[in-house]
Each structure stands twice: as structure tokens, then as C-alpha cells.
Write a protein that holds these residues in place. Sequence first.
Motif, PDB file in Angstrom:
ATOM      1  N   LEU A  15      -0.668  43.174  32.478  1.00 45.35           N
ATOM      2  CA  LEU A  15      -1.010  44.074  32.570  1.00 45.35           C
ATOM      3  C   LEU A  15      -0.733  44.128  30.910  1.00 45.35           C
ATOM      4  O   LEU A  15      -0.692  45.457  30.425  1.00 45.35           O
ATOM      5  N   GLY A  16      -1.166  43.081  29.890  1.00 43.71           N
ATOM      6  CA  GLY A  16      -0.949  43.326  28.385  1.00 43.71           C
ATOM      7  C   GLY A  16      -1.902  44.365  28.271  1.00 43.71           C
ATOM      8  O   GLY A  16      -1.261  44.937  27.711  1.00 43.71           O
ATOM      9  N   HIS A  17      -3.038  44.094  28.854  1.00 47.72           N
ATOM     10  CA  HIS A  17      -3.904  45.233  28.520  1.00 47.72           C
ATOM     11  C   HIS A  17      -3.686  46.719  29.157  1.00 47.72           C
ATOM     12  O   HIS A  17      -3.864  46.829  28.146  1.00 47.72           O
ATOM     13  N   ALA A  18      -3.273  46.157  29.920  1.00 44.59           N
ATOM     14  CA  ALA A  18      -2.918  47.817  30.886  1.00 44.59           C
ATOM     15  C   ALA A  18      -2.040  48.642  30.466  1.00 44.59           C
ATOM     16  O   ALA A  18      -2.616  49.806  29.904  1.00 44.59           O
ATOM     17  N   LEU A  19      -0.805  48.138  29.862  1.00 45.36           N
ATOM     18  CA  LEU A  19      -0.062  48.665  28.947  1.00 45.36           C
ATOM     19  C   LEU A  19      -0.186  48.970  27.516  1.00 45.36           C
ATOM     20  O   LEU A  19       0.176  49.707  27.380  1.00 45.36           O
ATOM     21  N   LEU A  20      -1.232  48.345  26.808  1.00 46.44           N
ATOM     22  CA  LEU A  20      -1.672  48.682  25.789  1.00 46.44           C
ATOM     23  C   LEU A  20      -2.324  49.996  25.614  1.00 46.44           C
ATOM     24  O   LEU A  20      -2.202  50.774  25.110  1.00 46.44           O
ATOM     25  N   ALA A  67       7.171  40.026  30.070  1.00 45.51           N
ATOM     26  CA  ALA A  67       7.506  38.713  30.554  1.00 45.51           C
ATOM     27  C   ALA A  67       6.796  37.380  30.489  1.00 45.51           C
ATOM     28  O   ALA A  67       5.549  37.006  31.134  1.00 45.51           O
ATOM     29  N   PRO A  68       6.943  36.333  30.201  1.00 44.78           N
ATOM     30  CA  PRO A  68       5.897  35.059  30.530  1.00 44.78           C
ATOM     31  C   PRO A  68       5.590  34.683  31.724  1.00 44.78           C
ATOM     32  O   PRO A  68       4.695  34.355  31.975  1.00 44.78           O
ATOM     33  N   GLU A  69       6.618  35.283  32.465  1.00 39.16           N
ATOM     34  CA  GLU A  69       5.795  34.382  34.132  1.00 39.16           C
ATOM     35  C   GLU A  69       5.287  35.965  34.647  1.00 39.16           C
ATOM     36  O   GLU A  69       4.084  35.418  35.439  1.00 39.16           O
ATOM     37  N   TRP A  70       4.438  36.670  33.578  1.00 36.97           N
ATOM     38  CA  TRP A  70       3.234  37.965  34.108  1.00 36.97           C
ATOM     39  C   TRP A  70       2.766  37.835  33.194  1.00 36.97           C
ATOM     40  O   TRP A  70       1.532  38.388  33.322  1.00 36.97           O
ATOM     41  N   ARG A  71       2.678  36.824  32.372  1.00 37.86           N
ATOM     42  CA  ARG A  71       1.400  36.977  31.017  1.00 37.86           C
ATOM     43  C   ARG A  71       0.412  36.826  31.749  1.00 37.86           C
ATOM     44  O   ARG A  71       0.287  35.571  32.964  1.00 37.86           O
ATOM     45  N   ARG A  72      -1.306  37.009  30.803  1.00 39.31           N
ATOM     46  CA  ARG A  72      -3.123  36.809  32.111  1.00 39.31           C
ATOM     47  C   ARG A  72      -3.096  36.767  33.059  1.00 39.31           C
ATOM     48  O   ARG A  72      -3.347  36.610  34.110  1.00 39.31           O
ATOM     49  N   ARG A  73      -2.517  38.072  33.424  1.00 39.97           N
ATOM     50  CA  ARG A  73      -2.932  39.226  34.710  1.00 39.97           C
ATOM     51  C   ARG A  73      -3.099  40.621  34.574  1.00 39.97           C
ATOM     52  O   ARG A  73      -3.737  40.981  35.232  1.00 39.97           O
ATOM     53  N   HIS A 123       9.166  56.378  21.896  1.00 41.32           N
ATOM     54  CA  HIS A 123       9.178  56.597  23.392  1.00 41.32           C
ATOM     55  C   HIS A 123       8.801  55.239  23.953  1.00 41.32           C
ATOM     56  O   HIS A 123       8.792  54.331  23.609  1.00 41.32           O
ATOM     57  N   TYR A 124       9.127  55.068  25.280  1.00 36.72           N
ATOM     58  CA  TYR A 124       8.869  53.239  25.841  1.00 36.72           C
ATOM     59  C   TYR A 124       8.082  53.717  27.052  1.00 36.72           C
ATOM     60  O   TYR A 124       8.466  55.037  27.488  1.00 36.72           O
ATOM     61  N   ALA A 125       7.002  52.733  27.534  1.00 35.72           N
ATOM     62  CA  ALA A 125       6.953  52.857  29.189  1.00 35.72           C
ATOM     63  C   ALA A 125       7.477  51.524  29.259  1.00 35.72           C
ATOM     64  O   ALA A 125       7.469  50.171  28.709  1.00 35.72           O
ATOM     65  N   LEU A 126       7.243  51.357  30.979  1.00 31.64           N
ATOM     66  CA  LEU A 126       7.279  50.021  31.527  1.00 31.64           C
ATOM     67  C   LEU A 126       6.897  49.718  32.508  1.00 31.64           C
ATOM     68  O   LEU A 126       5.293  50.627  32.638  1.00 31.64           O
ATOM     69  N   ILE A 127       6.415  48.372  32.679  1.00 28.66           N
ATOM     70  CA  ILE A 127       4.671  48.180  33.251  1.00 28.66           C
ATOM     71  C   ILE A 127       5.267  47.074  34.532  1.00 28.66           C
ATOM     72  O   ILE A 127       6.279  45.527  34.049  1.00 28.66           O
ATOM     73  N   ALA A 128       5.517  47.770  35.989  1.00 28.33           N
ATOM     74  CA  ALA A 128       5.755  46.456  36.802  1.00 28.33           C
ATOM     75  C   ALA A 128       4.864  45.569  36.921  1.00 28.33           C
ATOM     76  O   ALA A 128       3.007  45.522  37.201  1.00 28.33           O
ATOM     77  N   PRO A 129       5.246  44.580  37.791  1.00 32.06           N
ATOM     78  CA  PRO A 129       4.509  43.659  38.352  1.00 32.06           C
ATOM     79  C   PRO A 129       2.536  43.376  38.830  1.00 32.06           C
ATOM     80  O   PRO A 129       1.766  43.119  38.398  1.00 32.06           O
ATOM     81  N   ASP A 170      11.433  49.008  39.504  1.00 30.43           N
ATOM     82  CA  ASP A 170      12.862  48.548  40.638  1.00 30.43           C
ATOM     83  C   ASP A 170      12.443  46.990  39.109  1.00 30.43           C
ATOM     84  O   ASP A 170      13.470  46.518  38.706  1.00 30.43           O
ATOM     85  N   CYS A 171      11.423  46.735  39.152  1.00 28.98           N
ATOM     86  CA  CYS A 171      11.090  45.595  38.954  1.00 28.98           C
ATOM     87  C   CYS A 171      10.151  45.567  37.293  1.00 28.98           C
ATOM     88  O   CYS A 171       8.764  45.966  37.829  1.00 28.98           O
ATOM     89  N   ALA A 172      10.761  45.028  36.329  1.00 24.83           N
ATOM     90  CA  ALA A 172       9.418  45.808  35.284  1.00 24.83           C
ATOM     91  C   ALA A 172       9.316  44.401  34.795  1.00 24.83           C
ATOM     92  O   ALA A 172       9.831  43.239  34.588  1.00 24.83           O
ATOM     93  N   ALA A 173       7.595  44.225  34.272  1.00 20.24           N
ATOM     94  CA  ALA A 173       6.984  42.859  33.992  1.00 20.24           C
ATOM     95  C   ALA A 173       7.013  42.662  32.477  1.00 20.24           C
ATOM     96  O   ALA A 173       6.585  42.192  31.728  1.00 20.24           O
TER      97      ALA A 173
END
Length: 160
Positions: free
Chosen positions: A93-98, A85-91, A46-52, A62-65
Motif C-alpha cells: 500500500l505504501g508503494h501504491a500510494l507513493l 497504519a501499522p496493521e496494513w503495512r508490508r502489503r 493536496h491529500y489522498a487516502l488509500i483503502a486496505p 469508508d476505511c482508510a489504511a
Amino acid sequence: MPDFAPPPLDDVDRIMAIMACAFPPEFGEAWNRRQIIDSLLLDTVHYALIAPDGTIAPDRIDCAAGFYLSRSVLDEEELLLFAIAPEWRRRGLGHALLIQFITRTRQSGKKRLFLEMRHNNPAGVLYAAHGFRPIGLRPRYYRTLNGDRIDAITQELVIE
């Protein structure tokens, strides 16, 4: 066993782009394109993408972070790859995706989640914040580009 369609190539492109900038090359943790495509042909992966903006979907972004890739076996799920992606860290997104990963696996009836990471991987703080605990060690498992060896830590989250 039924045939499965290959993953959308634009999703594979997004995963590869994130992996190229998110995984430090000196540790050799990134997968190649063939490994990603081959794994996504399996119905247990399984996979999932998270947008900015925090939108999470298995596709239609369209744009995955960031992304995750996981594999299920019986009542367990293993997180194979996880990256923001490094430019989207500390926002957040990692918590939301996990959280989405944990929620999806809980809803599918899984009892235990596993992951393996190199010792001193900064993502360990994120995993610990969501309840993952070390359960094993693979001494000198990872090899860096300069030949150094780094331990791998196996972590588990028991879902109640």
C-alpha cells in the motif's frame, strides 16, 4: 483569493486515526487536528487516502489504511505527511500510494518533489526505492520526548 470549503470531517477523522497509530509519539512528528484542517483549507495542499484494498481517492473511502498530504509551490511539490497504519503495512500500500503521489505531481507539471524525514526513519527505504535521494541535512532538527535530538534529512526526486 477564493474561499475554500473545509475538508470533509470524516476524511480528517481518518487522517487523524492513521496518524495516531502510524507516527511513533516519541518523535513528535504527528500533526494535530487543527494543523490538518488549516492546511487542507489551502488550494495548494493536496491529500489522498488509500483503502486496505488499494483503492486510492481524495475522498469516498469508508476505511482508510493510509494517506498523504502534500503542498505545491510553483513547479515543486513537498510531501508533508505520509503514513500507512501499522496493521496494513508490508502489503504494497505504501508503494501504491507513493506511486499515485508521484504520478499526480508529474501530471500537474511539477519538476521536483521534496520530503523531509528523521534520520533512520524506516520509510527511507520506500522513498529510495522510488528515486528520492538525500540532498540536505538539518542537524538535530527533531526533538524526542526524552530530549534527544535527531537529524532531519531532506530528500528530492527530480521528475523527468
